[in-house]
Design a protein around this motif. Structure first.
Motif, PDB file in Angstrom:
ATOM      1  N   VAL A  60      70.212  76.501  68.747  1.00  0.00           N
ATOM      2  CA  VAL A  60      70.925  75.924  67.608  1.00  0.00           C
ATOM      3  C   VAL A  60      71.717  74.688  68.053  1.00  0.00           C
ATOM      4  O   VAL A  60      71.694  73.648  67.380  1.00  0.00           O
ATOM      5  N   GLU A  61      72.405  74.787  69.187  1.00  0.00           N
ATOM      6  CA  GLU A  61      73.176  73.644  69.692  1.00  0.00           C
ATOM      7  C   GLU A  61      72.271  72.448  69.985  1.00  0.00           C
ATOM      8  O   GLU A  61      72.607  71.310  69.646  1.00  0.00           O
ATOM      9  N   MET A  62      71.139  72.703  70.625  1.00  0.00           N
ATOM     10  CA  MET A  62      70.219  71.607  70.967  1.00  0.00           C
ATOM     11  C   MET A  62      69.690  70.914  69.708  1.00  0.00           C
ATOM     12  O   MET A  62      69.627  69.683  69.660  1.00  0.00           O
ATOM     13  N   TYR A  63      69.332  71.699  68.706  1.00  0.00           N
ATOM     14  CA  TYR A  63      68.799  71.128  67.475  1.00  0.00           C
ATOM     15  C   TYR A  63      69.862  70.278  66.775  1.00  0.00           C
ATOM     16  O   TYR A  63      69.590  69.158  66.361  1.00  0.00           O
ATOM     17  N   ALA A  64      71.067  70.830  66.664  1.00  0.00           N
ATOM     18  CA  ALA A  64      72.152  70.091  66.001  1.00  0.00           C
ATOM     19  C   ALA A  64      72.465  68.799  66.757  1.00  0.00           C
ATOM     20  O   ALA A  64      72.698  67.752  66.140  1.00  0.00           O
ATOM     21  N   GLU A  65      72.436  68.859  68.079  1.00  0.00           N
ATOM     22  CA  GLU A  65      72.697  67.663  68.886  1.00  0.00           C
ATOM     23  C   GLU A  65      71.623  66.599  68.640  1.00  0.00           C
ATOM     24  O   GLU A  65      71.944  65.428  68.456  1.00  0.00           O
ATOM     25  N   ARG A  66      70.352  67.016  68.633  1.00  0.00           N
ATOM     26  CA  ARG A  66      69.261  66.056  68.381  1.00  0.00           C
ATOM     27  C   ARG A  66      69.382  65.409  67.012  1.00  0.00           C
ATOM     28  O   ARG A  66      69.055  64.243  66.844  1.00  0.00           O
ATOM     29  N   LYS A  67      69.854  66.162  66.033  1.00  0.00           N
ATOM     30  CA  LYS A  67      69.996  65.644  64.676  1.00  0.00           C
ATOM     31  C   LYS A  67      71.306  64.880  64.475  1.00  0.00           C
ATOM     32  O   LYS A  67      71.501  64.244  63.450  1.00  0.00           O
ATOM     33  N   GLY A  68      72.227  64.979  65.443  1.00  0.00           N
ATOM     34  CA  GLY A  68      73.519  64.322  65.299  1.00  0.00           C
ATOM     35  C   GLY A  68      74.425  65.025  64.298  1.00  0.00           C
ATOM     36  O   GLY A  68      75.299  64.394  63.702  1.00  0.00           O
ATOM     37  N   TRP A  69      74.232  66.319  64.117  1.00  0.00           N
ATOM     38  CA  TRP A  69      75.021  67.086  63.152  1.00  0.00           C
ATOM     39  C   TRP A  69      76.336  67.539  63.777  1.00  0.00           C
ATOM     40  O   TRP A  69      76.411  67.792  64.986  1.00  0.00           O
ATOM     41  N   PRO A  70      77.389  67.671  62.970  1.00  0.00           N
ATOM     42  CA  PRO A  70      78.729  67.979  63.486  1.00  0.00           C
ATOM     43  C   PRO A  70      78.961  69.473  63.775  1.00  0.00           C
ATOM     44  O   PRO A  70      79.946  70.065  63.329  1.00  0.00           O
ATOM     45  N   LEU A  71      78.076  70.088  64.527  1.00  0.00           N
ATOM     46  CA  LEU A  71      78.255  71.474  64.943  1.00  0.00           C
ATOM     47  C   LEU A  71      79.283  71.502  66.069  1.00  0.00           C
ATOM     48  O   LEU A  71      79.136  70.792  67.061  1.00  0.00           O
ATOM     49  N   GLU A  72      80.321  72.299  65.902  1.00  0.00           N
ATOM     50  CA  GLU A  72      81.378  72.363  66.918  1.00  0.00           C
ATOM     51  C   GLU A  72      81.242  73.586  67.816  1.00  0.00           C
ATOM     52  O   GLU A  72      81.531  73.518  69.007  1.00  0.00           O
ATOM     53  N   LYS A  73      80.840  74.713  67.252  1.00  0.00           N
ATOM     54  CA  LYS A  73      80.756  75.938  68.037  1.00  0.00           C
ATOM     55  C   LYS A  73      79.818  76.916  67.349  1.00  0.00           C
ATOM     56  O   LYS A  73      79.711  76.938  66.131  1.00  0.00           O
ATOM     57  N   VAL A  74      79.143  77.734  68.169  1.00  0.00           N
ATOM     58  CA  VAL A  74      78.256  78.777  67.661  1.00  0.00           C
ATOM     59  C   VAL A  74      78.743  80.115  68.204  1.00  0.00           C
ATOM     60  O   VAL A  74      79.046  80.234  69.392  1.00  0.00           O
ATOM     61  N   TYR A  75      78.819  81.104  67.338  1.00  0.00           N
ATOM     62  CA  TYR A  75      79.136  82.477  67.721  1.00  0.00           C
ATOM     63  C   TYR A  75      77.953  83.342  67.303  1.00  0.00           C
ATOM     64  O   TYR A  75      77.486  83.256  66.166  1.00  0.00           O
ATOM     65  N   VAL A  76      77.463  84.161  68.218  1.00  0.00           N
ATOM     66  CA  VAL A  76      76.367  85.068  67.894  1.00  0.00           C
ATOM     67  C   VAL A  76      76.807  86.482  68.262  1.00  0.00           C
ATOM     68  O   VAL A  76      77.187  86.743  69.405  1.00  0.00           O
ATOM     69  N   THR A  77      76.755  87.383  67.304  1.00  0.00           N
ATOM     70  CA  THR A  77      77.089  88.788  67.524  1.00  0.00           C
ATOM     71  C   THR A  77      75.812  89.590  67.301  1.00  0.00           C
ATOM     72  O   THR A  77      75.110  89.387  66.302  1.00  0.00           O
ATOM     73  N   LEU A  78      75.501  90.482  68.238  1.00  0.00           N
ATOM     74  CA  LEU A  78      74.260  91.244  68.154  1.00  0.00           C
ATOM     75  C   LEU A  78      74.523  92.732  68.343  1.00  0.00           C
ATOM     76  O   LEU A  78      75.422  93.115  69.102  1.00  0.00           O
ATOM     77  N   GLU A  79      73.730  93.536  67.663  1.00  0.00           N
ATOM     78  CA  GLU A  79      73.834  94.985  67.803  1.00  0.00           C
ATOM     79  C   GLU A  79      72.434  95.585  67.737  1.00  0.00           C
ATOM     80  O   GLU A  79      71.640  95.235  66.869  1.00  0.00           O
ATOM     81  N   HIS A  80      72.157  96.492  68.666  1.00  0.00           N
ATOM     82  CA  HIS A  80      70.865  97.186  68.707  1.00  0.00           C
ATOM     83  C   HIS A  80      71.037  98.587  68.147  1.00  0.00           C
ATOM     84  O   HIS A  80      72.037  99.256  68.403  1.00  0.00           O
ATOM     85  N   SER A  81      70.052  99.022  67.370  1.00  0.00           N
ATOM     86  CA  SER A  81      70.035 100.389  66.857  1.00  0.00           C
ATOM     87  C   SER A  81      68.590 100.835  66.712  1.00  0.00           C
ATOM     88  O   SER A  81      67.661 100.033  66.856  1.00  0.00           O
TER      89      SER A  81
END
Length: 139
Positions: A60-81
């Motif tokens: 996600v960060e790489m894509y936003a950077e290539r597009k020049g989009w103002p992404l500041e931070k990404v949080y990913v929360t995951l849970e397995h069940s």
């Protein structure tokens, strides 16, 4: 990304403790005390989830950077069940991963939607949702 990533894992001091090595990095894995381990590091499933989360965030960060989009931070929360589903998977539980992606920055709704679409295309996601062959050999 390394073309053919590899890692080694060896038993370490402590019940179910493992030492993991990849390139110049070393870290631990293990099982918590409630299942007889010494809690020397994340469990194998926690490591799997962290690999998916890291890949998601980086993609996600790489894509936003290539597009020049103002992404500041990404949080990913995951849970397995595991879920039992009548009539599916020959009655065996189905592995489920819930992934919540939170994006910070002044992104518009269209950019956010595209970044979530891109999250679905990270290499680890594609590996986990593809047919996988694991060859186990005695060394």
């Amino acid at each position: 990304m390394t073309e053919n990533p590899s890692a080694t894992v060896e038993s370490a001091d402590g019940k179910y403790a493992q030492l993991i090595k990849a390139r110049i990095h070393e870290w631990a894995a293990g099982e918590p005390a409630e299942v007889g381990g010494t809690d020397k590091g994340p469990t194998p499933y926690e490591l799997l989830l962290s690999a998916l989360g890291a890949c998601t965030s980086i993609t996600v960060e790489m894509y936003a950077e290539r597009k020049g989009w103002p992404l500041e931070k990404v949080y990913v929360t995951l849970e397995h069940s595991k879920e039992e589903r009548a009539g599916e998977n020959d009655g065996k539980p189905v592995d489920m991963i819930d992934r919540i992606v939170r994006l910070e920055g002044p992104l518009d709704a269209e950019q956010r939607a595209k970044l979530i679409e891109i999250a679905e295309k990270c290499p680890v996601h594609r590996t986990l949702t593809n047919q996988i062959t694991i060859n186990t050999l005695l060394g």
